[in-house]
Write a protein that holds these residues in place. Structure first.
Motif, PDB file in Angstrom:
ATOM      1  N   ALA A  24       2.904   7.810   5.350  1.00 32.64           N
ATOM      2  CA  ALA A  24       3.258   6.941   6.486  1.00 32.64           C
ATOM      3  C   ALA A  24       4.699   6.446   6.382  1.00 32.64           C
ATOM      4  N   LEU A  25       5.604   7.360   6.066  1.00 36.98           N
ATOM      5  CA  LEU A  25       7.028   6.988   6.064  1.00 36.98           C
ATOM      6  C   LEU A  25       7.517   6.962   7.501  1.00 36.98           C
ATOM      7  N   PHE A  26       8.467   6.083   7.790  1.00 41.09           N
ATOM      8  CA  PHE A  26       8.948   5.969   9.159  1.00 41.09           C
ATOM      9  C   PHE A  26       9.939   7.093   9.455  1.00 41.09           C
ATOM     10  N   PRO A  27       9.588   7.998  10.363  1.00 39.32           N
ATOM     11  CA  PRO A  27      10.431   9.186  10.571  1.00 39.32           C
ATOM     12  C   PRO A  27      11.786   8.860  11.187  1.00 39.32           C
ATOM     13  N   ARG A  45      -1.043   9.802   3.638  1.00 42.83           N
ATOM     14  CA  ARG A  45       0.007  10.784   3.923  1.00 42.83           C
ATOM     15  C   ARG A  45       1.346  10.071   4.026  1.00 42.83           C
ATOM     16  N   PHE A  54       0.321   4.835   1.350  1.00 41.53           N
ATOM     17  CA  PHE A  54      -0.667   5.418   2.244  1.00 41.53           C
ATOM     18  C   PHE A  54      -0.923   6.882   1.929  1.00 41.53           C
ATOM     19  N   THR A 103       0.819  -1.198   0.000  1.00 39.37           N
ATOM     20  CA  THR A 103       0.000   0.000   0.000  1.00 39.37           C
ATOM     21  C   THR A 103       0.860   1.258   0.000  1.00 39.37           C
TER      22      THR A 103
END
Lengths: 361, 272, 274
Positions: free
Chosen positions: A75-78, A73, A71, A69
């Motif tokens: 949903a990248l891992f900060p 917004r 996403f 998926t």
């Protein structure tokens, strides 16, 4: 599908073909994201089945599905940099280091982010984050890629570029894309198949051209582009009466004297001098739109929207001609009478545009 | 107006710090009386480190607060994740339960726990001495838990819930997603919750006073029982050392945070 | 599936909290309603409460005074900190927090040294030819002790509310013709009400239940409800009466926080310090 006791999706019956670009299109709250989450495995339908390659996968958790998926917004891992974000799925799958390295680099190439490996997510622009999100999903070589309004947060120019980019990636990888959007233009320009949804139901499925040219009901006609929708009566095959006049049309297969909705697209209407027209009306408003003028014309108390490249001043009397192929006939539906009336044009139209812009912010 | 506020602020800080200054000065005093400074000496510090009784009490305090805050942090973090995913009605009930020890006066918490322990110990288990190290630990975990929950919950709320979806989408199980993604996101809340729990535990007197027995006593409880007679100045020396320790810890924490913020804004600028 | 996980993860915690907060309160009720000598059901403890009404009243008055003084002293400080630069804010915040981490017993004892008849303040006053004044063992000293110990509990919630007030609101008010005083009265003060309420609660609750401060700084006529409870448990050996008094204290505090929450709206964040 019910959620907290509320019926969100009703009677959804969808087939996805391999290598297809399919778009779920509808206003917010129509159930398109819910559909996507069911496919992705984040929701379990209360009834019905989800099948994949002939197997029922209702209870298969997301991490066991060959589906990825992108996403809404991103949903990248900060806490991870670009490289580690893209490599995330491969590392979880415990692939050998050199293969991870090869595939991530390949992906960086595809989304044109070479050289950004060690950048933190915070330091990327919206468009770059978007590319990372796509790369992170695609690197796992899913059978199906789900995209939930992936371009909603980008500005107009970037959105256009990314549309082409996505289309290119889809063609070159051959992965089935299931794309969710509320932007009809985006849906029409990118998809092989468009699924128009509203109130948890599928309103129409078809190729973009068919959806545009042959809307099934007043909702679709109004949601896809602009439409004048009038009450009419189908006298017999190829004959429809509205505004007290019988017109030739190209539709058949209705009951004799069946009441119908008649759709006329604003850009299909030809303006002629008053004495040559099928109908004669008075211009009550005009707005310059760049490519054309939107004019509002009153016919016997009903207001139509007509798009024309010529200027017509307010108060002038004009005639219009309608060719048979410009007249689209639809069965009456629950949406009849709700759309396609431009009587309160200026206020309503502007408001709707503003709403749409707000949503896109 | 700003100048007036500044003046008041300075006065208030003096007000807040004068008693501590008095204690610190007293730790260098040759005399025993806190009110009269007779001469400078470091003897009190030497005596402090020779006093095995006092050091043992300090050790007791540290054992209880480290254990209690550690257990409460692990337990509370897991619980917070669970509560976060409950339906709104259950979540509200859980938060109400969490707020009870926060709103209840310490003395009521202490009294009620002590009555429970005595009731269960003497009436149900037939113990003669029902207040032990374990009851003390249970009490500390109980009043530490809300601090952890209330620090972790906002971080969970702030976290983009699609991050865990994304992790699972990319092949993580629920547990993997928690350790690989959620934990990183809520770490600041966990750390501040743990620190608060630890300091509350270390400094707690009222609740410990009611739930501790004779065989395991923490430093504040012992200090309270001393105060019938004048305090020995070596206690002031210990206060001074603890003050320095906490000061250093706080400054370090702030510097680390400041450094992290700076790094973040710097990389932000680079991306523009 | 997600729902099940949520229940699975939260249940042990809920059971723990029920076992060690709700059940103990039940035990308090049980003790309050039983006779100390016979262990039979009795209303005697509740009847005896009447004796302690003046003490309860005195505790409430002292604590309200302390909370009000904390508000008056704490607001300018919180407001000033909120207006400082980022680094200064962090530093000052830390300086307010620091005393809260230090033993409150010893800090209160330091006040004894400051206030007692031969204490530091009286010695200094004596050099100026004043005094000695009777400072300790007065209601004023007890209230001072409360203010001193719990002032940070007022400043911190106030600060965290004030610092969140949108600068543009202040500019908007100025734009609409407010002068400095009006901006404060019409915009900043109303917006900081949640912080004021949570600050008042956080000072009032520990003040009204304290026993150490009144024992050290107060005299025979400044006995508070907390002292009475402590004595019932630790000296008087009448835990049943102590339980009944605790019950009264708890009801009082819950009524107060209930009132505060009614006016303060969302309580979920109000109680959190730091």
């Amino acid at each position: 599908m019910e959620f907290d006791g509320e019926r969100i999706l009703d009677g959804i019956n969808l087939y996805f073909n391999d290598h297809e670009f399919l778009t779920l299109l509808g206003p917010s709250g129509c159930g398109k994201t819910t559909t996507l989450r069911i496919i992705g495995g984040f929701l379990t339908p209360t009834s019905g089945t989800v099948t994949f390659d002939g197997k029922v996968i209702n209870d298969l958790p997301p991490y066991k599905r060959q589906i990825n998926t992108v996403f809404q917004r991103y949903a990248l891992f900060p806490h991870l940099d670009v490289y580690d974000n893209i490599a995330f799925g491969l590392k979880v799958a415990k692939l050998p280091k050199d293969e991870i390295h090869r595939r991530v680099n390949e992906m960086l190439e595809i989304v044109s982010l070479k050289g950004y490996e060690n950048r933190s997510i915070d330091s990327l622009s919206g468009g770059q984050q978007q590319r990372v999100a796509i790369a992170r999903a695609l690197v796992n070589q899913p059978k199906v890629l789900l995209l939930d309004e992936p371009l909603a947060a980008l500005d107009l120019r970037l959105r256009k570029d990314m549309q082409n980019e996505l289309k290119r990636i889809q063609r070159s990888t051959g992965i089935t894309f299931i794309y969710v959007t509320h932007d009809q233009e985006e849906a029409l320009s990118m998809s092989d198949t468009v699924v128009v949804m509203d109130k948890g139901r599928i309103q129409q499925i078809g190729r973009p051209e068919d959806i545009y040219n042959e809307p099934k009901n007043a909702f679709v006609a109004d949601f896809i582009g602009e439409s004048n929708i009038l009450d009419g009566v189908m006298l017999s095959d190829y004959k429809v009466r509205f505004f007290g006049r019988v017109f030739d049309c190209v539709d058949a297969g209705f009951n004799p004297n069946e009441p119908v909705d008649v759709v006329i697209r604003p850009e299909d209407i030809d303006i002629v001098p008053a004495n040559q027209g099928h109908l004669v009306g008075t211009v009550t408003g005009i707005t310059f739109k760049g490519l054309n003028y939107d004019i509002i014309v009153e016919f016997k108390g009903f207001k139509w929207l007509i798009q024309t490249t010529d200027y017509h001043s307010v108060g002038s009397v004009i005639g219009i001609r309608l060719n048979p192929e410009d007249i689209h006939i639809m069965h009456k539906s629950e949406y009849s009478g709700l759309f396609g009336d431009y009587s309160s044009y200026s206020a309503e139209y502007d408001e709707l545009t503003e709403d749409a812009e707000d949503e896109e912010e | 107006m700003k100048r007036a506020n500044r003046f008041i602020t300075i006065l208030i800080f003096i007000f807040l710090y004068i008693p501590m200054a008095v204690l610190i000065v007293a730790s260098f005093n040759t005399g025993k009386d806190i009110t009269q400074f007779q001469g400078f000496t470091l003897n009190q510090y030497a005596r402090l480190f020779q006093d095995s009784g006092l050091l043992k009490l300090l050790g007791n305090s540290l054992i209880v607060s480290v254990l209690a805050s550690f257990i409460a942090t692990a337990f509370g973090t897991v619980a917070a994740v669970g509560i976060h995913n409950l339906n709104p009605r259950m979540r509200k009930a859980a938060m109400t339960l969490t707020n009870i020890p926060m709103t209840n006066p310490d003395i009521v918490t202490g009294v009620s726990l002590s009555l429970l322990f005595v009731f269960v110990g003497t009436q149900l288990l037939g113990q003669r001495n029902s207040l032990t190290f374990w009851t003390l630990l249970i009490a500390h975990i109980t009043f530490n838990l809300p601090y952890v929950i209330l620090n972790v919950m906002p971080k969970l709320k702030q976290m983009d819930s699609s991050l865990t979806d994304a992790a699972m989408d990319l092949g993580c199980t629920h547990v993997q997603a928690f350790f690989k993604v959620t934990l990183h996101e809520i770490m600041p809340g966990i750390v501040s919750g743990a620190i608060m729990a630890f300091t509350m535990s270390l400094d707690d007197f009222v609740i410990s006073y009611f739930v501790s027995g004779l065989d395991f006593v923490t430093l504040p409880v012992e200090i309270y029982s001393y105060t019938k007679k004048p305090l020995h100045p070596k206690i002031y020396a210990m206060f001074t050392l603890l003050f320095l320790l906490i000061l250093v810890l706080m400054v370090a924490m702030n510097l680390i945070q400041l450094y992290a913020d700076k790094k973040k804004t710097a990389s932000h600028r680079a991306g523009m | 599936m997600k729902k099940n996980n949520a229940v699975l993860l939260s249940t042990p915690y809920l059971l723990w909290m029920a076992a060690f907060t709700l059940i103990p309160l039940g035990v308090v009720c049980y003790y309050a309603l039983t006779d100390p000598a016979t262990g039979a059901f009795s209303l005697r403890n509740l009847r005896d409460l009447g004796m302690y009404l003046p003490v309860l009243w005195q505790s409430i008055v002292y604590s309200l005074a302390a909370a009000a003084i904390c508000l008056v002293l704490g607001y300018p400080v919180a407001y000033y900190i909120a207006q400082c630069g980022q680094t200064a804010q962090k530093l000052l915040y830390m300086l307010v927090m620091l005393p809260m981490c230090m033993s409150f017993l010893l800090r209160t004892l330091a006040w004894v040294g400051l206030l007692q008849d031969t204490g530091i303040i009286n010695t200094l006053l004596g050099k100026l030819g004043i005094g000695p004044l009777r400072l300790i063992r007065t209601p004023g000293a007890v209230i001072l002790g409360m203010v001193y110990n719990y002032l940070p509990y007022m400043i911190l919630p106030l600060y965290s509310i004030i610092v969140k007030i949108d600068r543009r609101l202040i500019e908007a008010a100025e734009d609409l013709g407010c002068n400095g005083v009006q901006v404060f009265g019409r915009v900043i003060l109303p917006l900081s009400v949640p912080g004021i309420l949570s600050g008042l609660t956080m000072v009032f609750v520990p003040s009204v239940s304290t026993f150490y401060i009144s024992q050290k700084l107060g005299g025979t006529d400044t006995v508070l409800i907390g002292d009475v409870i402590e004595r019932q448990f630790k000296q008087g050996n009448n835990p049943n009466l102590g339980a009944a008094l605790s019950l009264v204290l708890m009801v009082l505090v819950f009524v107060c926080t209930g009132i505060m929450n009614r006016f303060g709206g969302d309580s979920e964040e109000g109680g959190v310090i730091v």
